[in-house]
Design a protein around this motif. Sequence first.
Motif, PDB file in Angstrom:
ATOM      1  N   SER A   1       0.625  -1.140  -0.078  1.00  0.00           N
ATOM      2  CA  SER A   1       0.302  -0.160   0.008  1.00  0.00           C
ATOM      3  C   SER A   1       0.342   1.024   0.200  1.00  0.00           C
ATOM      4  O   SER A   1       2.006   1.289   0.467  1.00  0.00           O
ATOM      5  N   PHE A   2      -0.224   2.327  -0.223  1.00  0.00           N
ATOM      6  CA  PHE A   2       1.487   3.598  -0.623  1.00  0.00           C
ATOM      7  C   PHE A   2       1.137   4.238   1.048  1.00  0.00           C
ATOM      8  O   PHE A   2       2.060   4.652   1.080  1.00  0.00           O
ATOM      9  N   LEU A   3       0.308   3.647   1.848  1.00  0.00           N
ATOM     10  CA  LEU A   3       1.029   4.182   3.285  1.00  0.00           C
ATOM     11  C   LEU A   3       1.654   3.817   4.080  1.00  0.00           C
ATOM     12  O   LEU A   3       2.905   4.408   4.539  1.00  0.00           O
ATOM     13  N   PHE A   4       1.860   2.194   3.828  1.00  0.00           N
ATOM     14  CA  PHE A   4       3.030   1.412   3.730  1.00  0.00           C
ATOM     15  C   PHE A   4       4.391   1.892   3.698  1.00  0.00           C
ATOM     16  O   PHE A   4       5.462   2.108   4.433  1.00  0.00           O
ATOM     17  N   ILE A   5       4.609   2.113   2.094  1.00  0.00           N
ATOM     18  CA  ILE A   5       5.716   2.791   1.418  1.00  0.00           C
ATOM     19  C   ILE A   5       5.435   4.586   1.813  1.00  0.00           C
ATOM     20  O   ILE A   5       7.479   4.431   2.585  1.00  0.00           O
ATOM     21  N   CYS A   6       4.794   4.957   2.134  1.00  0.00           N
ATOM     22  CA  CYS A   6       4.867   6.370   3.364  1.00  0.00           C
ATOM     23  C   CYS A   6       5.715   5.931   4.815  1.00  0.00           C
ATOM     24  O   CYS A   6       7.271   7.118   4.655  1.00  0.00           O
ATOM     25  N   LEU A   7       5.531   5.463   5.829  1.00  0.00           N
ATOM     26  CA  LEU A   7       5.514   4.703   6.850  1.00  0.00           C
ATOM     27  C   LEU A   7       7.633   4.728   6.346  1.00  0.00           C
ATOM     28  O   LEU A   7       8.408   4.440   6.747  1.00  0.00           O
ATOM     29  N   LEU A   8       7.762   2.944   5.198  1.00  0.00           N
ATOM     30  CA  LEU A   8       8.851   2.984   5.127  1.00  0.00           C
ATOM     31  C   LEU A   8       9.893   4.167   4.519  1.00  0.00           C
ATOM     32  O   LEU A   8      11.395   3.667   5.353  1.00  0.00           O
ATOM     33  N   VAL A   9       9.205   4.992   3.863  1.00  0.00           N
ATOM     34  CA  VAL A   9       9.870   5.924   3.347  1.00  0.00           C
ATOM     35  C   VAL A   9      10.982   7.143   4.825  1.00  0.00           C
ATOM     36  O   VAL A   9      11.469   7.582   5.179  1.00  0.00           O
ATOM     37  N   SER A  10       9.579   7.171   5.257  1.00  0.00           N
ATOM     38  CA  SER A  10      10.222   8.259   6.377  1.00  0.00           C
ATOM     39  C   SER A  10      11.231   7.761   7.661  1.00  0.00           C
ATOM     40  O   SER A  10      11.901   7.974   8.531  1.00  0.00           O
ATOM     41  N   MET A  11      11.143   6.290   8.030  1.00  0.00           N
ATOM     42  CA  MET A  11      11.717   5.464   8.654  1.00  0.00           C
ATOM     43  C   MET A  11      13.041   5.239   7.618  1.00  0.00           C
ATOM     44  O   MET A  11      14.694   5.666   8.986  1.00  0.00           O
ATOM     45  N   VAL A  12      13.471   5.613   6.829  1.00  0.00           N
ATOM     46  CA  VAL A  12      14.470   5.507   5.924  1.00  0.00           C
ATOM     47  C   VAL A  12      15.298   6.656   6.205  1.00  0.00           C
ATOM     48  O   VAL A  12      16.979   7.502   6.518  1.00  0.00           O
ATOM     49  N   GLY A  13      14.456   7.415   6.192  1.00  0.00           N
ATOM     50  CA  GLY A  13      14.867   9.148   6.413  1.00  0.00           C
ATOM     51  C   GLY A  13      15.765   9.397   7.893  1.00  0.00           C
ATOM     52  O   GLY A  13      16.091  10.208   7.951  1.00  0.00           O
ATOM     53  N   ALA A  14      15.052   8.790   9.079  1.00  0.00           N
ATOM     54  CA  ALA A  14      15.670   8.921   9.696  1.00  0.00           C
ATOM     55  C   ALA A  14      16.212   8.590  10.026  1.00  0.00           C
ATOM     56  O   ALA A  14      17.251   8.587  10.743  1.00  0.00           O
ATOM     57  N   ALA A  15      16.789   6.678   9.874  1.00  0.00           N
ATOM     58  CA  ALA A  15      17.720   6.263  10.290  1.00  0.00           C
ATOM     59  C   ALA A  15      18.634   7.118   9.183  1.00  0.00           C
ATOM     60  O   ALA A  15      20.490   6.516  10.310  1.00  0.00           O
ATOM     61  N   ASN A  16      18.359   6.921   8.121  1.00  0.00           N
ATOM     62  CA  ASN A  16      19.815   7.536   7.358  1.00  0.00           C
ATOM     63  C   ASN A  16      20.898   8.735   8.474  1.00  0.00           C
ATOM     64  O   ASN A  16      21.723   8.814   8.223  1.00  0.00           O
ATOM     65  N   ASN A  17      19.359  10.049   8.529  1.00  0.00           N
ATOM     66  CA  ASN A  17      20.563  10.854   9.353  1.00  0.00           C
ATOM     67  C   ASN A  17      20.127  10.455  10.993  1.00  0.00           C
ATOM     68  O   ASN A  17      20.981  11.464  11.138  1.00  0.00           O
ATOM     69  N   LEU A  18      20.191   9.767  10.919  1.00  0.00           N
ATOM     70  CA  LEU A  18      20.358   9.221  12.415  1.00  0.00           C
ATOM     71  C   LEU A  18      21.931   9.104  12.768  1.00  0.00           C
ATOM     72  O   LEU A  18      22.379   8.922  13.788  1.00  0.00           O
ATOM     73  N   TRP A  19      22.533   8.681  11.624  1.00  0.00           N
ATOM     74  CA  TRP A  19      23.984   8.113  11.233  1.00  0.00           C
ATOM     75  C   TRP A  19      25.414   9.628  11.412  1.00  0.00           C
ATOM     76  O   TRP A  19      26.062   8.938  12.115  1.00  0.00           O
ATOM     77  N   HIS A  20      25.366  11.090  11.047  1.00  0.00           N
ATOM     78  CA  HIS A  20      26.008  11.668  10.897  1.00  0.00           C
ATOM     79  C   HIS A  20      26.083  12.469  12.359  1.00  0.00           C
ATOM     80  O   HIS A  20      27.160  12.869  11.761  1.00  0.00           O
ATOM     81  N   ALA A  21      24.985  12.939  13.133  1.00  0.00           N
ATOM     82  CA  ALA A  21      25.612  13.563  14.422  1.00  0.00           C
ATOM     83  C   ALA A  21      27.129  12.404  15.295  1.00  0.00           C
ATOM     84  O   ALA A  21      27.921  13.035  15.069  1.00  0.00           O
ATOM     85  N   PRO A  22      26.893  11.294  15.511  1.00  0.00           N
ATOM     86  CA  PRO A  22      27.778  10.519  16.403  1.00  0.00           C
ATOM     87  C   PRO A  22      28.736  10.346  15.324  1.00  0.00           C
ATOM     88  O   PRO A  22      29.718  10.389  15.304  1.00  0.00           O
ATOM     89  N   GLY A  23      28.487   9.746  13.673  1.00  0.00           N
ATOM     90  CA  GLY A  23      29.543   9.638  13.193  1.00  0.00           C
ATOM     91  C   GLY A  23      30.939  11.085  12.980  1.00  0.00           C
ATOM     92  O   GLY A  23      31.751  10.687  12.822  1.00  0.00           O
ATOM     93  N   ILE A  24      29.693  12.036  12.411  1.00  0.00           N
ATOM     94  CA  ILE A  24      30.955  13.024  12.166  1.00  0.00           C
ATOM     95  C   ILE A  24      30.964  13.748  13.403  1.00  0.00           C
ATOM     96  O   ILE A  24      32.705  14.018  13.393  1.00  0.00           O
ATOM     97  N   ALA A  25      31.360  13.816  14.203  1.00  0.00           N
ATOM     98  CA  ALA A  25      31.353  13.742  16.076  1.00  0.00           C
ATOM     99  C   ALA A  25      32.706  12.824  16.793  1.00  0.00           C
ATOM    100  O   ALA A  25      33.362  13.592  16.827  1.00  0.00           O
ATOM    101  N   PHE A  26      32.466  11.809  15.832  1.00  0.00           N
ATOM    102  CA  PHE A  26      33.293  10.826  15.757  1.00  0.00           C
ATOM    103  C   PHE A  26      34.939  11.032  15.562  1.00  0.00           C
ATOM    104  O   PHE A  26      35.290  11.008  16.013  1.00  0.00           O
ATOM    105  N   LEU A  27      34.689  11.019  14.469  1.00  0.00           N
ATOM    106  CA  LEU A  27      35.685  12.072  13.472  1.00  0.00           C
ATOM    107  C   LEU A  27      36.787  12.537  13.861  1.00  0.00           C
ATOM    108  O   LEU A  27      37.654  12.808  14.045  1.00  0.00           O
ATOM    109  N   SER A  28      35.900  14.187  13.791  1.00  0.00           N
ATOM    110  CA  SER A  28      35.941  14.892  13.664  1.00  0.00           C
ATOM    111  C   SER A  28      37.040  15.543  15.476  1.00  0.00           C
ATOM    112  O   SER A  28      37.881  15.895  15.346  1.00  0.00           O
ATOM    113  N   GLU A  29      36.043  14.411  16.389  1.00  0.00           N
ATOM    114  CA  GLU A  29      36.737  15.133  17.630  1.00  0.00           C
ATOM    115  C   GLU A  29      38.005  14.127  18.005  1.00  0.00           C
ATOM    116  O   GLU A  29      38.791  14.050  18.404  1.00  0.00           O
TER     117      GLU A  29
END
Length: 407
Positions: free
Chosen positions: A104-132
């Motif tokens: 269903s299109f609704l389930f597709i919307c849910l999965l797209v939001s899941m990708v958006g959140a999980a993908n961006n969860l990487w940036h704060a710890p990843g960049i902070a870890f490398l930078s420091e």
Amino acid sequence: MSTAEPQSAFKVKGQGTIYLVGLGHASTHWVHAMMIFLFPYIKQDFSLTYTEVGFLSMIMHISALACNVGSGPLVDMSGRRIIFLMLSLIGTGAALFLFGIAQSFLFICLLVSMVGAANNLWHAPGIAFLSETFPKNRGYVLAVHATGANLGDAASPFVAGFLLLILTWQETSMAMSIPVFVALSIITFSLLPREKNPHASSNSKGMNLRDYGSGLANILRTPAIRNLTLVIAVRGMAQVGVVLFVPLYLVDVMMFSPEGQGTTMMLMQVGGMVASMIAGTMSDRVGRRPVVFAGVTATTVVIVAITFISNDLLFIAGVSVLGFVLFAVRPVMQGWMMDLTPRELGGSATSVMFGVQALFGASVPILGGIVADTWGLIEVFYMLAAFMLIANVLMFTLRGEDAEARA
């Protein structure tokens, strides 16, 4: 401002750690690129308009914004890095697998939001870890990190394009989730011990709420940080549009096959991989501002130029050049932000940077969809060039010693 010279990139100790984090970043972008690659086929199966496809992309950016609001404080206040990297891989891998059973299109919307959140969860710890961990070589290590993103963005559509010759798009999605879980295993066994025994320069104890709030208020009051965040956000609007509408243009207008579409998108990201390493390492030597200004200006010109190309091979070459100039400045701008930010607030500064970028970027898919449905896909690229021109103008707010701070 420190005057310490950066080490040669090849003499930096801890190369294994740098490239492992880059591998994890590649895995999250493998999922993100796969989702974008699937949009033309989801559009066909669900009979969507360009505006509705834009709505899907907007959902992704809104979920990314929501994640960025919370991830920075959690990363900085907990002092944890690797645990959050693992959670990002779990979320992206699971979402990609579940695309394979979406009905269903609704389930597709849910999965797209899941990708958006999980993908961006990487940036704060990843960049902070490398930078420091590598403060004197931020341009280089963040270039490796960004190259990981380009690698995932390049390999994913290329592999998916050929898998689609023998599988459905949903079967392809499930198969493409396997490498993410392999990367999760590698990151867990290789980097999780670093959580318990962090690098001597890292902030392993975290912060209390009062100190965190005070520090965050200070960075938000810094004009250079505010102005740089705005430049990053406006430039990001063009990047969002390019990544979303180039695949649609290839399939719907130029009538590319799945493997042709995948190969073209791969070449755009390969250009970005090459450029990221060159620009990131160069910025450690000559400074961030001249490298960013050159990249932003060149991107404006190339976006306009490809709209005049009708030949398939020349268009593929133009997209490759676009990837080179568009993605070159990404690690440089991230390194610039870390230069201006106190070490203990690296996670939050990263979240602010990506959060504002997600906020601005959320409007682009809908705007672009409306433009495409009303006038055509080619006009979308003129809109994206206008965004880059605005970013060029905003670069003039980043002048003086305060905007050139270097760790």
